[in-house]
Design a protein around this motif. Structure first.
Motif, PDB file in Angstrom:
ATOM      1  N   PRO A  26      40.668  48.542  30.869  1.00 22.03           N
ATOM      2  CA  PRO A  26      41.077  49.382  29.941  1.00 22.03           C
ATOM      3  C   PRO A  26      42.645  49.988  29.911  1.00 22.03           C
ATOM      4  N   ASP A  27      42.631  50.368  31.361  1.00 27.62           N
ATOM      5  CA  ASP A  27      43.989  50.979  31.571  1.00 27.62           C
ATOM      6  C   ASP A  27      44.362  50.704  33.017  1.00 27.62           C
ATOM      7  N   THR A  28      45.584  51.015  33.145  1.00 29.02           N
ATOM      8  CA  THR A  28      46.114  50.663  34.810  1.00 29.02           C
ATOM      9  C   THR A  28      45.466  51.288  35.879  1.00 29.02           C
ATOM     10  N   ASP A  29      45.074  52.417  35.530  1.00 32.02           N
ATOM     11  CA  ASP A  29      44.426  53.040  36.837  1.00 32.02           C
ATOM     12  C   ASP A  29      43.034  52.244  37.013  1.00 32.02           C
ATOM     13  N   ALA A  30      42.242  51.661  36.229  1.00 37.56           N
ATOM     14  CA  ALA A  30      41.025  50.874  36.519  1.00 37.56           C
ATOM     15  C   ALA A  30      41.524  49.643  37.132  1.00 37.56           C
ATOM     16  N   ALA A  31      42.616  48.976  36.457  1.00 41.90           N
ATOM     17  CA  ALA A  31      43.090  47.889  37.094  1.00 41.90           C
ATOM     18  C   ALA A  31      43.487  47.825  38.694  1.00 41.90           C
ATOM     19  N   LEU A  32      44.392  48.877  39.039  1.00 39.77           N
ATOM     20  CA  LEU A  32      44.862  48.735  40.290  1.00 39.77           C
ATOM     21  C   LEU A  32      43.793  49.333  41.342  1.00 39.77           C
ATOM     22  N   ALA A  33      42.426  49.959  40.968  1.00 41.94           N
ATOM     23  CA  ALA A  33      41.089  50.425  41.633  1.00 41.94           C
ATOM     24  C   ALA A  33      40.517  49.077  41.909  1.00 41.94           C
ATOM     25  N   ALA A  34      40.502  48.197  41.031  1.00 40.34           N
ATOM     26  CA  ALA A  34      39.956  46.872  41.021  1.00 40.34           C
ATOM     27  C   ALA A  34      40.599  45.955  41.977  1.00 40.34           C
ATOM     28  N   VAL A  35      41.714  45.966  41.904  1.00 38.82           N
ATOM     29  CA  VAL A  35      42.858  45.195  42.655  1.00 38.82           C
ATOM     30  C   VAL A  35      42.627  45.621  44.155  1.00 38.82           C
ATOM     31  N   GLU A  36      42.519  46.897  44.490  1.00 42.16           N
ATOM     32  CA  GLU A  36      42.397  47.465  45.732  1.00 42.16           C
ATOM     33  C   GLU A  36      41.062  47.147  46.135  1.00 42.16           C
ATOM     34  N   ALA A  37      40.190  47.213  45.673  1.00 41.67           N
ATOM     35  CA  ALA A  37      38.734  46.963  46.011  1.00 41.67           C
ATOM     36  C   ALA A  37      38.426  45.515  46.251  1.00 41.67           C
ATOM     37  N   LEU A  38      38.982  44.558  45.623  1.00 36.66           N
ATOM     38  CA  LEU A  38      38.970  42.992  45.459  1.00 36.66           C
ATOM     39  C   LEU A  38      39.903  42.600  46.925  1.00 36.66           C
ATOM     40  N   TRP A  39      40.767  43.249  47.101  1.00 40.86           N
ATOM     41  CA  TRP A  39      41.681  42.787  48.130  1.00 40.86           C
ATOM     42  C   TRP A  39      40.820  43.241  49.496  1.00 40.86           C
ATOM     43  N   ALA A  40      40.308  44.445  49.754  1.00 43.14           N
ATOM     44  CA  ALA A  40      39.664  45.059  50.800  1.00 43.14           C
ATOM     45  C   ALA A  40      38.265  44.087  51.073  1.00 43.14           C
ATOM     46  N   ALA A  41      37.721  43.462  50.056  1.00 47.22           N
ATOM     47  CA  ALA A  41      36.646  42.873  50.069  1.00 47.22           C
ATOM     48  C   ALA A  41      36.729  41.295  50.418  1.00 47.22           C
ATOM     49  N   ARG A  42      38.034  40.839  50.518  1.00 46.09           N
ATOM     50  CA  ARG A  42      38.157  39.402  50.504  1.00 46.09           C
ATOM     51  C   ARG A  42      37.765  38.828  51.446  1.00 46.09           C
TER      52      ARG A  42
END
Length: 286
Positions: free
Chosen positions: A270-286
């Motif tokens: 819904p907003d850039t903060d949510a997008a950045l949080a999702a990116v960082e979480a998926l990057w850490a879990a890859r």
């Protein structure tokens, strides 16, 4: 062409010629830290020209030409000449590039590994790439990801970042120290302002990275994410590639290798903060 400029962006060199000085002056200013093509020989030529001689002066209208053309393309007003030049470079790359598999995607790098983001226009991939670069990632490109046909690495293509509409205010507030081009109002895609990649992106543009994560972002929905299966990823990427078909077997092999090696997720935000949080979480879990 009466006025011209040559520039190399990653592995691709351009010569941009124009009937008018102003677009070339703007290009020369915004690309001042980029090198010239290797050996002075460009890979592609872009031409900005008047369809009729009198249109150079009276209601000047910029036609886009070059090695490859779209005959049905409409001219742009001279005030949007910088946009015409950028569109011309996009066009030459999209239609003429055969050394790499092209994906219409943004790319950023961390620790030698690349994050690719692709989706429809308006998905926010350029804005997310610029925001990640402001947080320490290396920007590799916001328009095309260049996939090496031999080893699958991503080659950088750090063009000017094309910010549109609300993204302009987001980035000027987030990165006020960055260099920006003029505001181009009322273009076919709304208001546009170009952002110059930072010094790190330009200095490292000859350094490729190994793809490690692929995201399909979608803006304007509640935060959500889901893994995307290889079959769906393959189909989506064939649709986002401008040269997959003409590359034939080598293109199929390169795309297959990418799909099999890299985890992929669709993310809604819904907003850039949510997008950045999702990116960082998926990057850490890859």
């Amino acid at each position: 062409m009466r006025h011209s400029h040559r520039v190399r962006i990653g592995p691709i060199g351009f010569r941009i010629g124009s009937d008018w000085r102003s677009p070339i002056d703007q290009l020369r200013d915004l690309y001042c830290d980029y090198p010239a093509p290797e050996g002075g020989v460009p890979d592609f030529t872009v031409r900005l020209f008047a369809q009729r001689p009198w249109r150079r002066v009276l209601r000047p209208a910029v036609m886009i030409g070059g090695d490859y053309v779209l005959p049905e393309a409409a001219p742009l007003p001279l005030a949007q000449g910088l946009l015409a030049a950028e569109m011309g470079m996009n066009l030459q790359t999209a239609l003429g590039q055969r050394r790499f598999l092209l994906l219409h995607a943004s790319a950023v790098e961390r620790d030698g590994q690349a994050l690719l983001m692709t989706g429809e226009s308006g998905a926010g991939k350029s804005t997310l790439a610029a925001l990640l670069a402001a947080q320490g990632w290396r920007l590799m490109g916001d328009e095309f990801a260049l996939i090496d046909l031999a080893d699958g690495r991503v080659h950088a293509f750090p063009r000017l970042i094309s910010l549109k509409n609300r993204a302009i205010d987001v980035m000027t507030a987030t990165a006020p120290q960055a260099r920006y081009g003029p505001l181009l109002a009322g273009t076919p895609k709304g208001d546009i302002r170009h952002m110059v990649p930072d010094a790190r992106a330009i200095a490292a543009m000859d350094t490729p990275a190994r793809p490690a994560l692929l995201l399909f972002p979608t803006y304007g929905h509640a935060a959500d994410q889901r893994p995307v299966g290889m079959g769906e990823v393959f189909v989506r990427l064939t649709q986002s590639s401008t040269n997959y078909t003409v590359l034939g077997e080598v293109g199929f092999a390169a795309l297959t290798r990418l799909v099999q090696a890299v985890p992929a997720f669709a993310i809604d935000y819904p907003d850039t903060d949510a997008a950045l949080a999702a990116v960082e979480a998926l990057w850490a879990a890859r």
